[in-house]
Design an enzyme around this catalytic site. Structure first.
Site, PDB file in Angstrom:
ATOM      1  N   LYS A  50       0.834  -1.201   0.000  1.00  0.00           N
ATOM      2  CA  LYS A  50       0.000   0.000   0.000  1.00  0.00           C
ATOM      3  C   LYS A  50       0.871   1.253   0.000  1.00  0.00           C
ATOM      4  O   LYS A  50       0.545   2.243  -0.650  1.00  0.00           O
ATOM      5  CB  LYS A  50      -0.934  -0.006   1.202  1.00  0.00           C
ATOM      6  CG  LYS A  50      -1.965  -1.147   1.170  1.00  0.00           C
ATOM      7  CD  LYS A  50      -3.035  -0.938   2.223  1.00  0.00           C
ATOM      8  CE  LYS A  50      -3.665  -2.226   2.717  1.00  0.00           C
ATOM      9  NZ  LYS A  50      -4.349  -3.034   1.746  1.00  0.00           N
ATOM     10  N   GLU A 102      -3.212   6.816   7.633  1.00  0.00           N
ATOM     11  CA  GLU A 102      -4.076   7.562   6.716  1.00  0.00           C
ATOM     12  C   GLU A 102      -5.096   8.355   7.506  1.00  0.00           C
ATOM     13  O   GLU A 102      -5.538   7.924   8.566  1.00  0.00           O
ATOM     14  CB  GLU A 102      -4.869   6.585   5.824  1.00  0.00           C
ATOM     15  CG  GLU A 102      -4.140   6.142   4.605  1.00  0.00           C
ATOM     16  CD  GLU A 102      -4.915   5.089   3.818  1.00  0.00           C
ATOM     17  OE1 GLU A 102      -6.119   4.882   4.082  1.00  0.00           O
ATOM     18  OE2 GLU A 102      -4.294   4.488   2.943  1.00  0.00           O
ATOM     19  N   HIS A 149     -13.931  -3.897   7.967  1.00  0.00           N
ATOM     20  CA  HIS A 149     -13.195  -3.545   6.751  1.00  0.00           C
ATOM     21  C   HIS A 149     -13.189  -4.652   5.714  1.00  0.00           C
ATOM     22  O   HIS A 149     -12.379  -4.633   4.785  1.00  0.00           O
ATOM     23  CB  HIS A 149     -11.756  -3.125   7.057  1.00  0.00           C
ATOM     24  CG  HIS A 149     -11.665  -2.097   8.134  1.00  0.00           C
ATOM     25  ND1 HIS A 149     -12.194  -0.838   7.975  1.00  0.00           N
ATOM     26  CD2 HIS A 149     -11.143  -2.143   9.377  1.00  0.00           C
ATOM     27  CE1 HIS A 149     -11.991  -0.155   9.091  1.00  0.00           C
ATOM     28  NE2 HIS A 149     -11.360  -0.916   9.960  1.00  0.00           N
ATOM     29  N   ARG A 179      -4.851  -8.640  -8.839  1.00  0.00           N
ATOM     30  CA  ARG A 179      -5.424  -9.992  -8.982  1.00  0.00           C
ATOM     31  C   ARG A 179      -6.898  -9.852  -9.300  1.00  0.00           C
ATOM     32  O   ARG A 179      -7.440  -8.749  -9.306  1.00  0.00           O
ATOM     33  CB  ARG A 179      -5.266 -10.745  -7.660  1.00  0.00           C
ATOM     34  CG  ARG A 179      -5.874  -9.955  -6.508  1.00  0.00           C
ATOM     35  CD  ARG A 179      -5.957 -10.721  -5.232  1.00  0.00           C
ATOM     36  NE  ARG A 179      -6.200  -9.867  -4.094  1.00  0.00           N
ATOM     37  CZ  ARG A 179      -7.390  -9.502  -3.656  1.00  0.00           C
ATOM     38  NH1 ARG A 179      -8.468  -9.894  -4.278  1.00  0.00           N
ATOM     39  NH2 ARG A 179      -7.524  -8.716  -2.606  1.00  0.00           N
TER      40      ARG A 179
END
Ligand code: ADP
Ligand code: ADP
Ligand code: MG
Length: 674
Positions: free
Chosen positions: A124, A208, A243, A299
């Protein structure tokens, strides 16, 4: 790297995965005329994907690390069977650059991007740095190399709470914590790191800004080795729990046409930054107005069927064509959006017990037929076992319709018409979720499920007249079928018939085991003349006509369909009023209501002890955390069932514990005990 060696035609495909995705890939590969090779672990000898493939290779023991995640054994399996290509599915090694490289080194085509592209986009942090350069809008935060506490704390302050601490290598919603104040930061980092280390072998974190009332919007892209890159519209996956996506739909009901074009263009830009080859997803988080890049998944994704249903594209077929070295068959403006699709992930889990995974044998597996816009991608069949070693996703149910409203109705009908027994599933929860008025109105954010949990996991309805009659009908029907050929049965149409009227009394309680609540009584009158059912003062004429999975019950002139499963004295019924578990009280059994003792602090499923949170001798309030187990990749905290003293801890961090093993003893302290 030599692209003609990377991507070329092949005839035999090995699928390095299990469950529904392995089955789904095998189906398309077979339709394209390929030979298919499945791989499996000792726990999966009889699994559906093994049965579907042309050949299958045993990899090793049940633990994923010793089987599905063992690169050497996978390459060896390809060599043994003459497989020339490998499809990684999702999860497992699908985003593992080392695996993609090992395939290439072994002369195998990897159905996916190159190791290089995965390395660039897989983490990420790395992908965010790349996107920043490419001018794709990012959520603000820290994605640097330095990982010391001071740097992370400073970054968090700068970003401003609430923030999200996230594993850079993360996936499936793991290794992520929302932090609302500076004081919560330290412990959140410790636990996120522990989860990330266990799940991904990498505990690097990024920080974040936590977007308020977040929505999840993502774009399906696919690139070929000739430089063509397409976007196939977006999906909205805002309905999540921890999540992790639960319901996904396409297109997003939140975006208008202009916003759709903006997000798709941003996704093409993102993938274009690495000249991406293969199927991939660019994920964004949205505040309802703007979208911000969060990660790329290099993917195929669990939710790809909703995209397939609105575009008519078989994404696995396109993946395989790209792997053959072919150019994508369509141009961007030839990809058309048609109607609406919605998917529900069916899991073996218990929503009323904090979504605890449910393991065991699937004794009944009855799902509706795939007609009228319904598609079912399943990885299990009746008689299969759900083991504690892997993800608990059993199947996906996907409905298409011209409009979102009808697609929801179709999906709901399919969920309602499903009967899966032997394990607990989230099917009723999914049904409650997609029919919630706020979901229908798209008034949701990613926290919706957690907030509405009580409404989404309603108590079982009380059985009424119809259900009691259906219970007797189910027993009668079952006995009649069991007695076929036994001449003395009173239920047979021909043969011995009792003379005069007879009565048989039944009593039922709600629930399984010995049930609970008062006994509900009903009598069956039979013999000469039509059979009737008597509840209190009411006497009802009835008729039963058996059919697949149950029977039609005609009661007082109204015929309705009943699904039924009988296992000894345990009855499962599905009527027009919902699902009912009933216990048929044995009149000679001397049964009494059981009180389930909650005082044993035991492993609910096999797992690993990852943290001990209280010390022996400590005074605990009711609900105080005692220890944390990792069960099927999820952390589960075991808590004090009542106020008391922690007498002993019978395990330590790192212990692998079996189901039912006592892990701690709490002694209720008189003065604290309620
Ligand atoms: P994973 O690899 O586990 O899928 P993601 O980065 O895609 O991790 O995040 C998972 C989910 O967490 C997202 O779908 C979204 O709902 C939520 N999420 C991620 N980042 C943010 C953020 N910055 N603000 C709010 N929610 C977020
Ligand atoms: P993400 O949640 O990372 O955005 P997906 O929604 O496609 O992406 O979910 C992929 C995740 O789902 C994997 O990381 C894995 O943990 C989990 N998963 C679900 N079913 C399976 C399965 N049959 N095999 C492996 N992993 C699975
Ligand atoms: Mg994600």
């Amino acid at each position: 790297m030599d692209r003609t060696r990377l991507y070329r035609r092949f005839r035999t495909l090995l699928i390095a995965n299990r469950g529904e995705i392995a089955c789904r890939v095998i189906r398309t590969a077979r339709a394209m005329g390929l030979r298919t090779v499945a791989v499996y672990s000792e726990a999966d000898r009889d699994a559906m994907h093994v049965a579907l493939a042309d050949e299958a290779v045993l990899l090793g023991p049940a633990r994923a690390r010793d089987s599905y995640l063992d690169i050497e054994r996978l390459i060896e399996a390809a060599r043994k069977t003459g497989a020339e290509a490998v499809h990684p599915g999702y999860g497992f090694l699908s985003e593992n650059a080392e695996f993609a490289q090992a395939c290439y080194d072994a002369g195998l085509v990897f159905v996916g991007p190159t190791a290089e592209m995965m390395n660039a986009m897989g983490s990420k942090s790395g992908s965010k740095a790349l996107m920043e350069k490419a001018g794709v809008p990012l959520v603000s935060g820290y994605h640097g190399e330095a990982q010391d506490d001071a740097t992370l704390a400073k970054a968090a302050e700068k970003v401003g709470f609430p923030i999200l601490v996230k594993a850079s290598a993360g996936g499936g919603g793991r290794g992520m914590r929302i932090v609302r104040s500076a004081a919560e930061l330290g412990p959140a980092i410790v636990s996120a790191k522990r989860e990330a280390k266990a799940a991904f072998g990498d505990d690097r974190m990024l920080i974040e800004k936590y977007v308020d009332n977040p929505r999840h919007i993502e774009v399906q892209i696919i690139g070929d080795s000739h430089g063509n890159l397409l976007s196939l519209f977006e999906r909205e996956c805002t309905l999540q729990r921890r999540h992790q996506k639960v319901i996904e739909e396409a297109p997003s009901p939140t975006l208008n046409a202009a916003q759709r074009e903006t997000v798709c263009a941003a996704a093409r830009k993102a993938a274009g930054a690495v000249n991406y080859v293969g199927a991939g997803t660019i994920e964004f988080v949205s505040d309802g107005k703007d979208v911000f890049f969060i990660e790329m998944n290099t993917r195929l994704q669990v939710e790809h069927p909703v995209t397939e249903l609105i575009t008519g594209v078989d994404l696995v077929e396109w993946q395989l064509r790209v792997a053959f070295g072919e150019a994508l068959p369509l141009k961007q403006d030839e990809i058309k959006l048609n109607g609406h699709a919605i998917e529900a992930r069916v899991y073996a889990e218990n929503p009323t017990k904090n979504f605890m995974p449910s393991v065991g044998r699937i004794s009944t597996w009855r799902l509706p037929a795939e007609t009228g816009g319904l598609r079912i991608d399943a990885g299990y069949r009746e008689g299969d076992s759900v083991s504690p070693y892997y993800d608990a996703m059993l199947a996906k149910m996907i409905a298409w319709a011209p409009t979102r409203e009808v697609a929801i109705d179709r999906l709901n009908r399919a969920l309602e018409d499903s009967d899966v027994r032997g394990i607990v599933t989230n099917i009723p929860f999914l049904s409650a979720l997609i029919t919630h008025p706020k979901v229908r109105a798209n008034a949701i954010d990613t926290g919706f499920i957690e907030r509405e949990l009580a409404v989404l996991t309603p108590a079982a309805p009380a059985p009424g007249e119809l259900e009691l009659c259906a219970a007797v009908a189910a027993i009668v029907n079952d006995e009649r079928q069991a007695a076929q050929g036994e001449p003395r049965s009173p239920w047979q149409t021909f043969g011995w018939q009792p003379v005069g009227r007879r009565q048989r009394n039944f009593a039922f309680r709600v629930g399984h085991g010995v049930g609970h609540g008062p006994e509900q009584k009903i009598a069956l009158n039979y013999g000469s003349g039509p059979s009737t059912l008597v509840i209190g003062e009411r006497e009802l004429a009835f008729a039963v006509a058996p059919k697949d999975g149950g029977f039609d019950l005609t009661l007082d002139g109204v015929k309705s369909s009943v699904a039924a499963v009988i296992d000894g004295h345990e009855l499962y019924l599905r009527t027009r009023n919902g699902r009912f578990d009933l216990h048929w009280v044995d009149p000679f059994g001397g049964e009494s209501e059981e009180h389930v003792g909650e005082d044993k602090i035991a492993a609910p499923l096999p797992g690993t002890v990852v943290a001990v949170l209280a010390e022996e001798g400590a005074k605990l309030e009711k609900g105080a955390p005692i220890l944390t187990l990792e069960v099927m990749k999820m952390e589960q905290t075991l808590r004090a069932p009542y106020a008391g003293v922690l007498k002993s801890i019978k395990c330590k961090v790192g212990d692998i514990v079996q189901e039912g093993i006592e892990l701690a003893v709490v002694e209720a302290s008189g003065e604290w005990h309620e």
